[in-house]
Design a protein around this motif. Structure first.
Motif, PDB file in Angstrom:
ATOM      1  N   LEU A 277       0.869  -1.171   0.000  1.00  0.00           N
ATOM      2  CA  LEU A 277       0.000   0.000   0.000  1.00  0.00           C
ATOM      3  C   LEU A 277       0.907   1.222   0.000  1.00  0.00           C
ATOM      4  CD1 LEU A 277      -2.670  -0.940   2.694  1.00  0.00           C
ATOM      5  CD2 LEU A 277      -2.835  -1.165   0.204  1.00  0.00           C
ATOM      6  N   ILE A 278       0.618   2.154  -0.876  1.00  0.00           N
ATOM      7  CA  ILE A 278       1.374   3.398  -0.945  1.00  0.00           C
ATOM      8  C   ILE A 278       0.420   4.526  -0.572  1.00  0.00           C
ATOM      9  CG2 ILE A 278       2.620   4.969  -2.464  1.00  0.00           C
ATOM     10  CD1 ILE A 278       3.473   2.407  -4.041  1.00  0.00           C
ATOM     11  N   VAL A 279       0.822   5.320   0.408  1.00  0.00           N
ATOM     12  CA  VAL A 279      -0.011   6.412   0.911  1.00  0.00           C
ATOM     13  C   VAL A 279       0.783   7.704   0.800  1.00  0.00           C
ATOM     14  CG1 VAL A 279      -1.368   7.271   2.861  1.00  0.00           C
ATOM     15  CG2 VAL A 279      -1.010   4.801   2.583  1.00  0.00           C
ATOM     16  N   MET A 280       0.211   8.698   0.125  1.00  0.00           N
ATOM     17  CA  MET A 280       0.856  10.004  -0.001  1.00  0.00           C
ATOM     18  C   MET A 280      -0.061  11.075   0.579  1.00  0.00           C
ATOM     19  SD  MET A 280       2.688   9.870  -3.748  1.00  0.00           S
ATOM     20  CE  MET A 280       1.251   9.293  -4.643  1.00  0.00           C
ATOM     21  N   ILE A 281       0.539  11.992   1.310  1.00  0.00           N
ATOM     22  CA  ILE A 281      -0.173  13.127   1.905  1.00  0.00           C
ATOM     23  C   ILE A 281       0.315  14.389   1.199  1.00  0.00           C
ATOM     24  CG2 ILE A 281      -0.677  14.394   4.031  1.00  0.00           C
ATOM     25  CD1 ILE A 281      -1.474  11.393   4.110  1.00  0.00           C
ATOM     26  N   PHE A 282      -0.624  15.187   0.709  1.00  0.00           N
ATOM     27  CA  PHE A 282      -0.271  16.411  -0.009  1.00  0.00           C
ATOM     28  C   PHE A 282      -0.837  17.630   0.701  1.00  0.00           C
ATOM     29  CE2 PHE A 282      -0.259  13.145  -3.336  1.00  0.00           C
ATOM     30  CZ  PHE A 282       1.007  13.340  -3.867  1.00  0.00           C
ATOM     31  N   ASN A 283      -0.070  18.708   0.683  1.00  0.00           N
ATOM     32  CA  ASN A 283      -0.570  19.975   1.215  1.00  0.00           C
ATOM     33  C   ASN A 283      -0.454  21.103   0.196  1.00  0.00           C
ATOM     34  OD1 ASN A 283       2.188  20.251   1.395  1.00  0.00           O
ATOM     35  ND2 ASN A 283       2.179  21.180   3.428  1.00  0.00           N
ATOM     36  N   THR A 284      -0.128  20.759  -1.065  1.00  0.00           N
ATOM     37  CA  THR A 284      -0.135  21.748  -2.146  1.00  0.00           C
ATOM     38  C   THR A 284      -0.881  21.174  -3.343  1.00  0.00           C
ATOM     39  OG1 THR A 284       1.929  21.024  -3.201  1.00  0.00           O
ATOM     40  CG2 THR A 284       2.115  22.678  -1.416  1.00  0.00           C
TER      41      THR A 284
ATOM     42  N   ASN B  84       8.078  14.320  -4.582  1.00  0.00           N
ATOM     43  CA  ASN B  84       8.997  15.309  -4.002  1.00  0.00           C
ATOM     44  C   ASN B  84       8.237  16.409  -3.277  1.00  0.00           C
ATOM     45  OD1 ASN B  84      11.583  14.336  -4.731  1.00  0.00           O
ATOM     46  ND2 ASN B  84      11.216  14.971  -6.839  1.00  0.00           N
ATOM     47  N   GLY B  85       7.017  16.650  -3.723  1.00  0.00           N
ATOM     48  CA  GLY B  85       6.201  17.677  -3.096  1.00  0.00           C
ATOM     49  C   GLY B  85       5.253  17.135  -2.039  1.00  0.00           C
ATOM     50  N   ALA B  86       5.291  15.824  -1.814  1.00  0.00           N
ATOM     51  CA  ALA B  86       4.403  15.221  -0.808  1.00  0.00           C
ATOM     52  C   ALA B  86       4.833  15.640   0.589  1.00  0.00           C
ATOM     53  CB  ALA B  86       4.417  13.701  -0.928  1.00  0.00           C
ATOM     54  N   ALA B  87       3.861  15.959   1.412  1.00  0.00           N
ATOM     55  CA  ALA B  87       4.150  16.308   2.805  1.00  0.00           C
ATOM     56  C   ALA B  87       4.428  15.059   3.629  1.00  0.00           C
ATOM     57  CB  ALA B  87       2.986  17.083   3.398  1.00  0.00           C
ATOM     58  N   GLY B  88       3.907  13.922   3.178  1.00  0.00           N
ATOM     59  CA  GLY B  88       4.115  12.654   3.865  1.00  0.00           C
ATOM     60  C   GLY B  88       4.008  11.504   2.887  1.00  0.00           C
ATOM     61  N   PHE B  89       4.742  10.452   3.147  1.00  0.00           N
ATOM     62  CA  PHE B  89       4.757   9.278   2.278  1.00  0.00           C
ATOM     63  C   PHE B  89       4.972   8.036   3.134  1.00  0.00           C
ATOM     64  CE2 PHE B  89       6.945   5.996  -0.024  1.00  0.00           C
ATOM     65  CZ  PHE B  89       6.246   5.919  -1.207  1.00  0.00           C
ATOM     66  N   GLU B  90       4.232   6.988   2.835  1.00  0.00           N
ATOM     67  CA  GLU B  90       4.424   5.722   3.554  1.00  0.00           C
ATOM     68  C   GLU B  90       4.166   4.575   2.588  1.00  0.00           C
ATOM     69  OE1 GLU B  90       5.498   3.414   6.718  1.00  0.00           O
ATOM     70  OE2 GLU B  90       5.264   5.573   6.924  1.00  0.00           O
ATOM     71  N   GLU B  91       5.016   3.570   2.650  1.00  0.00           N
ATOM     72  CA  GLU B  91       4.837   2.331   1.915  1.00  0.00           C
ATOM     73  C   GLU B  91       4.801   1.221   2.949  1.00  0.00           C
ATOM     74  OE1 GLU B  91       7.901   1.452  -0.985  1.00  0.00           O
ATOM     75  OE2 GLU B  91       7.609  -0.671  -0.631  1.00  0.00           O
ATOM     76  N   LEU B  92       3.774   0.364   2.865  1.00  0.00           N
ATOM     77  CA  LEU B  92       3.674  -0.721   3.831  1.00  0.00           C
ATOM     78  C   LEU B  92       3.114  -1.959   3.161  1.00  0.00           C
ATOM     79  CD1 LEU B  92       0.477  -0.286   5.875  1.00  0.00           C
ATOM     80  CD2 LEU B  92       1.338   1.632   4.554  1.00  0.00           C
ATOM     81  N   LYS B  93       3.347  -3.102   3.788  1.00  0.00           N
ATOM     82  CA  LYS B  93       2.819  -4.362   3.279  1.00  0.00           C
ATOM     83  C   LYS B  93       1.301  -4.300   3.317  1.00  0.00           C
ATOM     84  CE  LYS B  93       3.009  -9.367   3.988  1.00  0.00           C
ATOM     85  NZ  LYS B  93       1.932  -9.505   3.073  1.00  0.00           N
ATOM     86  N   ALA B  94       0.689  -4.753   2.222  1.00  0.00           N
ATOM     87  CA  ALA B  94      -0.768  -4.746   2.148  1.00  0.00           C
ATOM     88  C   ALA B  94      -1.359  -5.732   3.147  1.00  0.00           C
ATOM     89  CB  ALA B  94      -1.222  -5.107   0.737  1.00  0.00           C
ATOM     90  N   SER B  95      -2.504  -5.371   3.677  1.00  0.00           N
ATOM     91  CA  SER B  95      -3.245  -6.224   4.595  1.00  0.00           C
ATOM     92  C   SER B  95      -4.715  -6.064   4.238  1.00  0.00           C
ATOM     93  CB  SER B  95      -2.967  -5.791   6.028  1.00  0.00           C
ATOM     94  OG  SER B  95      -3.711  -6.565   6.932  1.00  0.00           O
ATOM     95  N   GLY B  96      -5.371  -7.170   3.892  1.00  0.00           N
ATOM     96  CA  GLY B  96      -6.763  -7.109   3.468  1.00  0.00           C
ATOM     97  C   GLY B  96      -7.663  -6.497   4.528  1.00  0.00           C
TER      98      GLY B  96
END
Length: 157
Positions: free
Chosen positions: A56-63, A73-85
């Motif tokens: 799962l890829i999660v990006m947080i944007f503030n612009t 590069n412009g993401a305020a936050g980024f997380e990659e984690l193993k998928a879980s149903g």
């Protein structure tokens, strides 16, 4: 089932996530939130993940610009984690002051690309405040002002 609004939208999303994939493949694949003195936190509750395959890829944007271009590069936050149903929660700390918009991608085959078949996405996706799988909220519409947001993962295939 109708395709997402246009092929251009799918291509834009696909290209944005391909660029994201190149960044991830460079070895910087893990959480890299922007640190700020504001210490704003956001808990992203992801619902509807269909299986445990891939990431799962999660990006947080503030612009708006970074959001519209899926610019990691412009993401305020980024997380990659193993998928879980089912349901998953991802917590971001030290984000710049909100509001924020959230974009999700379920990279089921872990190739760091948003796989498409023509205009149809083959993998899951989600955006904060999207009403359904066909809704494409603008940056303004996707913004959330709370410290918790629930985002539905959508699959068309």
């Amino acid at each position: 089932m109708k395709p997402i609004r246009s092929a251009a939208t799918g291509i834009t999303l696909s290209l944005g996530l391909c660029v994201l994939g190149a960044w991830l493949a460079s070895g910087l694949a893990y959480s890299t939130p922007v640190i700020s003195a504001n210490n704003t936190q956001l808990s992203v509750q992801i619902e509807g993940v269909r299986n445990d395959k891939g990431k799962l890829i999660v990006m947080i944007f503030n612009t708006a610009n970074a959001f519209m271009n899926f610019d990691y590069n412009g993401a305020a936050g980024f997380e990659e984690l193993k998928a879980s149903g089912g349901k998953t929660v991802v917590n971001f700390t030290d984000l710049p002051t909100g509001p924020h918009a959230v974009v999700l991608h379920h990279d089921e085959n872990s190739d760091y690309e948003f796989n498409m078949k023509g205009e149809w996405p083959l993998e899951g996706y989600g955006t904060s405040n999207a009403k359904d799988a066909y809704d494409e909220p603008s940056f303004r519409e996707a913004l959330v002002n709370s410290d918790t947001v629930t985002v539905q993962m959508h699959y068309l295939q």
